[in-house]
Design a protein around this motif. Structure first.
Motif, PDB file in Angstrom:
ATOM      1  N   GLY A 134       0.791  -1.217   0.000  1.00 11.98           N
ATOM      2  CA  GLY A 134       0.000   0.000   0.000  1.00 11.98           C
ATOM      3  C   GLY A 134       0.822   1.266   0.000  1.00 11.98           C
ATOM      4  N   LYS A 135       2.154   1.120  -0.281  1.00 12.76           N
ATOM      5  CA  LYS A 135       3.041   2.287  -0.181  1.00 12.76           C
ATOM      6  C   LYS A 135       3.356   2.915  -1.529  1.00 12.76           C
ATOM      7  CE  LYS A 135       5.280   0.352   3.913  1.00 12.76           C
ATOM      8  NZ  LYS A 135       6.494  -0.305   4.403  1.00 12.76           N
ATOM      9  N   ASP A 136       3.220   2.143  -2.590  1.00 10.04           N
ATOM     10  CA  ASP A 136       3.559   2.641  -3.916  1.00 10.04           C
ATOM     11  C   ASP A 136       2.314   2.734  -4.787  1.00 10.04           C
ATOM     12  OD1 ASP A 136       6.423   2.767  -3.509  1.00 10.04           O
ATOM     13  OD2 ASP A 136       6.342   0.573  -3.467  1.00 10.04           O
ATOM     14  N   LYS A 137       2.363   3.641  -5.764  1.00 10.98           N
ATOM     15  CA  LYS A 137       1.204   3.868  -6.626  1.00 10.98           C
ATOM     16  C   LYS A 137       0.999   2.703  -7.593  1.00 10.98           C
ATOM     17  CE  LYS A 137       1.287   8.929  -6.517  1.00 10.98           C
ATOM     18  NZ  LYS A 137       1.403  10.158  -7.333  1.00 10.98           N
ATOM     19  N   VAL A 138      -0.265   2.280  -7.685  1.00  7.72           N
ATOM     20  CA  VAL A 138      -0.671   1.251  -8.636  1.00  7.72           C
ATOM     21  C   VAL A 138      -1.989   1.717  -9.240  1.00  7.72           C
ATOM     22  CG1 VAL A 138      -1.336  -1.162  -8.949  1.00  7.72           C
ATOM     23  CG2 VAL A 138       0.416  -0.581  -7.283  1.00  7.72           C
ATOM     24  N   LYS A 139      -2.178   1.492 -10.539  1.00  7.19           N
ATOM     25  CA  LYS A 139      -3.440   1.874 -11.161  1.00  7.19           C
ATOM     26  C   LYS A 139      -4.604   1.267 -10.385  1.00  7.19           C
ATOM     27  CE  LYS A 139      -1.850   2.392 -15.933  1.00  7.19           C
ATOM     28  NZ  LYS A 139      -1.997   1.884 -17.316  1.00  7.19           N
ATOM     29  N   GLU A 140      -5.643   2.067 -10.171  1.00 10.23           N
ATOM     30  CA  GLU A 140      -6.772   1.625  -9.366  1.00 10.23           C
ATOM     31  C   GLU A 140      -7.388   0.348  -9.926  1.00 10.23           C
ATOM     32  OE1 GLU A 140      -9.347   1.484  -6.218  1.00 10.23           O
ATOM     33  OE2 GLU A 140      -7.560   2.726  -6.537  1.00 10.23           O
ATOM     34  N   GLU A 141      -7.502   0.270 -11.239  1.00 11.66           N
ATOM     35  CA  GLU A 141      -8.075  -0.914 -11.874  1.00 11.66           C
ATOM     36  C   GLU A 141      -7.228  -2.158 -11.570  1.00 11.66           C
ATOM     37  OE1 GLU A 141      -9.132  -2.564 -16.384  1.00 11.66           O
ATOM     38  OE2 GLU A 141      -8.458  -0.493 -16.075  1.00 11.66           O
ATOM     39  N   THR A 142      -5.910  -1.982 -11.648  1.00 14.55           N
ATOM     40  CA  THR A 142      -4.998  -3.104 -11.357  1.00 14.55           C
ATOM     41  C   THR A 142      -5.074  -3.486  -9.892  1.00 14.55           C
ATOM     42  OG1 THR A 142      -3.492  -2.360 -13.098  1.00 14.55           O
ATOM     43  CG2 THR A 142      -2.595  -3.880 -11.455  1.00 14.55           C
ATOM     44  N   ARG A 143      -5.092  -2.470  -9.020  1.00 17.64           N
ATOM     45  CA  ARG A 143      -5.149  -2.730  -7.583  1.00 17.64           C
ATOM     46  C   ARG A 143      -6.399  -3.521  -7.216  1.00 17.64           C
ATOM     47  NH1 ARG A 143      -7.092  -0.921  -2.783  1.00 17.64           N
ATOM     48  NH2 ARG A 143      -8.586   0.414  -3.857  1.00 17.64           N
ATOM     49  N   GLU A 144      -7.527  -3.118  -7.750  1.00 19.61           N
ATOM     50  CA  GLU A 144      -8.785  -3.806  -7.452  1.00 19.61           C
ATOM     51  C   GLU A 144      -8.764  -5.249  -7.982  1.00 19.61           C
ATOM     52  OE1 GLU A 144     -11.976  -1.487  -8.950  1.00 19.61           O
ATOM     53  OE2 GLU A 144     -11.761   0.119  -7.445  1.00 19.61           O
ATOM     54  N   HIS A 145      -8.172  -5.424  -9.159  1.00 23.09           N
ATOM     55  CA  HIS A 145      -8.085  -6.763  -9.754  1.00 23.09           C
ATOM     56  C   HIS A 145      -7.237  -7.686  -8.874  1.00 23.09           C
ATOM     57  CE1 HIS A 145      -7.720  -9.976 -12.619  1.00 23.09           C
ATOM     58  NE2 HIS A 145      -6.412  -9.795 -12.753  1.00 23.09           N
ATOM     59  N   VAL A 146      -6.095  -7.190  -8.417  1.00 26.46           N
ATOM     60  CA  VAL A 146      -5.212  -7.999  -7.568  1.00 26.46           C
ATOM     61  C   VAL A 146      -5.879  -8.323  -6.244  1.00 26.46           C
ATOM     62  CG1 VAL A 146      -3.026  -8.010  -6.297  1.00 26.46           C
ATOM     63  CG2 VAL A 146      -3.091  -7.158  -8.652  1.00 26.46           C
ATOM     64  N   LEU A 147      -6.515  -7.338  -5.641  1.00 26.64           N
ATOM     65  CA  LEU A 147      -7.193  -7.559  -4.366  1.00 26.64           C
ATOM     66  C   LEU A 147      -8.333  -8.569  -4.510  1.00 26.64           C
ATOM     67  CD1 LEU A 147      -7.315  -3.931  -2.892  1.00 26.64           C
ATOM     68  CD2 LEU A 147      -5.896  -5.844  -2.128  1.00 26.64           C
ATOM     69  N   LYS A 148      -8.990  -8.544  -5.666  1.00 27.99           N
ATOM     70  CA  LYS A 148     -10.068  -9.500  -5.911  1.00 27.99           C
ATOM     71  C   LYS A 148      -9.515 -10.919  -5.978  1.00 27.99           C
ATOM     72  CE  LYS A 148     -13.794 -10.575  -9.185  1.00 27.99           C
ATOM     73  NZ  LYS A 148     -14.456 -10.184 -10.468  1.00 27.99           N
ATOM     74  N   ILE A 149      -8.384 -11.091  -6.660  1.00 29.07           N
ATOM     75  CA  ILE A 149      -7.744 -12.408  -6.747  1.00 29.07           C
ATOM     76  C   ILE A 149      -7.328 -12.882  -5.364  1.00 29.07           C
ATOM     77  CG2 ILE A 149      -5.710 -13.651  -7.608  1.00 29.07           C
ATOM     78  CD1 ILE A 149      -7.760 -13.124  -9.758  1.00 29.07           C
ATOM     79  N   ILE A 150      -6.765 -11.970  -4.589  1.00 26.62           N
ATOM     80  CA  ILE A 150      -6.337 -12.316  -3.233  1.00 26.62           C
ATOM     81  C   ILE A 150      -7.521 -12.773  -2.396  1.00 26.62           C
ATOM     82  CG2 ILE A 150      -5.446 -11.341  -1.076  1.00 26.62           C
ATOM     83  CD1 ILE A 150      -3.577  -9.606  -2.802  1.00 26.62           C
TER      84      ILE A 150
END
Length: 343
Positions: A27-43
């Motif tokens: 949560g410290k570095d910038k990631v595209k919101e779409e990518t972040r949500e996709h990764v969190l969904k997989i997790i």
């Protein structure tokens, strides 16, 4: 039941890099919101537990883990001194782990970190670039990490090192300045950043001088030992034409090359000039003493420890990359350029 997945597993499932997963989790570095949500969904789908590293108190671990490929390499000794002195000054202890061919991937280091409580990790000239990138991508969200000497240029992991290309460019130009043109280059494997950069520096200097390179005169050895360099140099000295200079990416290689020249009854530097790299103590003990590139080894270790301790106390601080200066130390294994002087 929670799945025992690694960051690499999550990255493959999400079709992103391990570095991206690590940034999402920290949560410290910038990631595209779409990518972040996709990764969190997989997790979430696979029940992977996000474990954020908690700040350690003074009553908990105060030990830094230092990982090094080979303890016998004398180049590492002043680096260890620098790390230890910085750590001691700041109230930390140091434990050195020789990795060799035993600790090769993320699971190996994860096991070590689970078995002992370490406040952070320093990697000293360890692993090749692919292994180092994979391991640091996965470990960096769990514990502070600093790379020392061998580093990844485009990584978010803090590091301390030198400009290897510039240093070897400087060494090559000195040999050219004293009239040597038929130069034999002893390198390590190109999966090491320093090996690639030093060879680039050699090639650049030769190209700028308008000289072609005999590709047969470039040898890449599997490990940094004088025995391998000795055997390789004996072979090349029997070739025609014979090299008039030998340029090495390590002083250990230079010592092997020197012994091979002496075995063939060649004069150093009259017949063959030799240049090493690192300025380890033994370069002043052999005869003739060896011209070499001096790395500020102690400072490299000290600064690496300082960066790690800063990261321990201030986890959100931006990663720093420090490049220290090198110096060409001219000794008896090369002719002296009267225009440049010498020691």
């Amino acid at each position: 039941m929670k799945e025992k997945l690694t960051i690499k597993d999550i990255a493959e499932l999400a079709d992103v890099s391990t570095a991206t997963v690590s940034r999402v989790m920290s949560g410290k570095d910038k990631v595209k919101e779409e990518t972040r949500e996709h990764v969190l969904k997989i997790i979430a789908q696979h029940g992977y537990e996000l474990q954020k590293r908690s700040q350690l108190s003074d009553q908990e671990s105060k030990t830094i883990l230092v990982c090094v490929t080979e303890l016998k390499n004398p180049f590492n000794v002043p680096i260890f001194d620098g790390i230890q002195n910085s750590a001691k000054k700041n109230g930390y202890d140091v434990l050195i782990l020789q990795t060799k061919d035993i600790y090769m991937d993320f699971s190996d280091f994860e096991s070590v970190l689970k078995s002992q409580r370490f406040v952070g990790v320093i990697f000293v000239s360890t692993l090749n670039q692919h292994q180092l990138r994979d391991i640091t991508d996965q470990l960096s969200h769990r514990t502070p990490i600093v790379l020392c000497s061998e580093f990844i240029e485009d990584s978010n992991v803090p590091y301390v090192g030198i400009n290897d290309l510039d240093a070897m460019h400087k060494a090559t130009n000195y040999l050219l300045s004293v009239g040597r043109k038929n130069i034999y280059f002893i390198n390590s494997q190109l999966n090491r950043n320093y090996a690639r950069k030093r060879e680039q520096g050699f090639r650049l200097a030769m190209s700028q001088a308008g000289l072609s390179i005999n590709e047969d005169y470039i040898v890449r050895l599997s490990s940094v030992t004088h025995a391998l360099a000795y055997a390789a140099t004996l072979h090349i000295l029997d070739q025609n034409p014979r090299p008039d200079a030998i340029l090495c990416v390590s002083d250990m290689f230079a010592i092997g090359a020197l012994k091979a020249c002496q075995k063939r009854n060649l004069r150093v530097p009259e017949d063959v000039a030799i240049v090493g790299f690192d300025n380890i103590e033994i370069t002043t003990m052999v005869q003739p003493s060896i011209t070499t590139i001096e790395q500020p080894s102690y400072q490299i270790g000290y600064q690496a420890s300082e960066l790690l301790i800063e990261k321990i106390h201030f986890p959100s601080v931006s990663p720093k990359q420090i490049i220290l200066d090198t110096e060409l130390i001219i000794r008896d294994s090369t002719p002296i350029n009267i225009n440049k002087g010498g020691i």
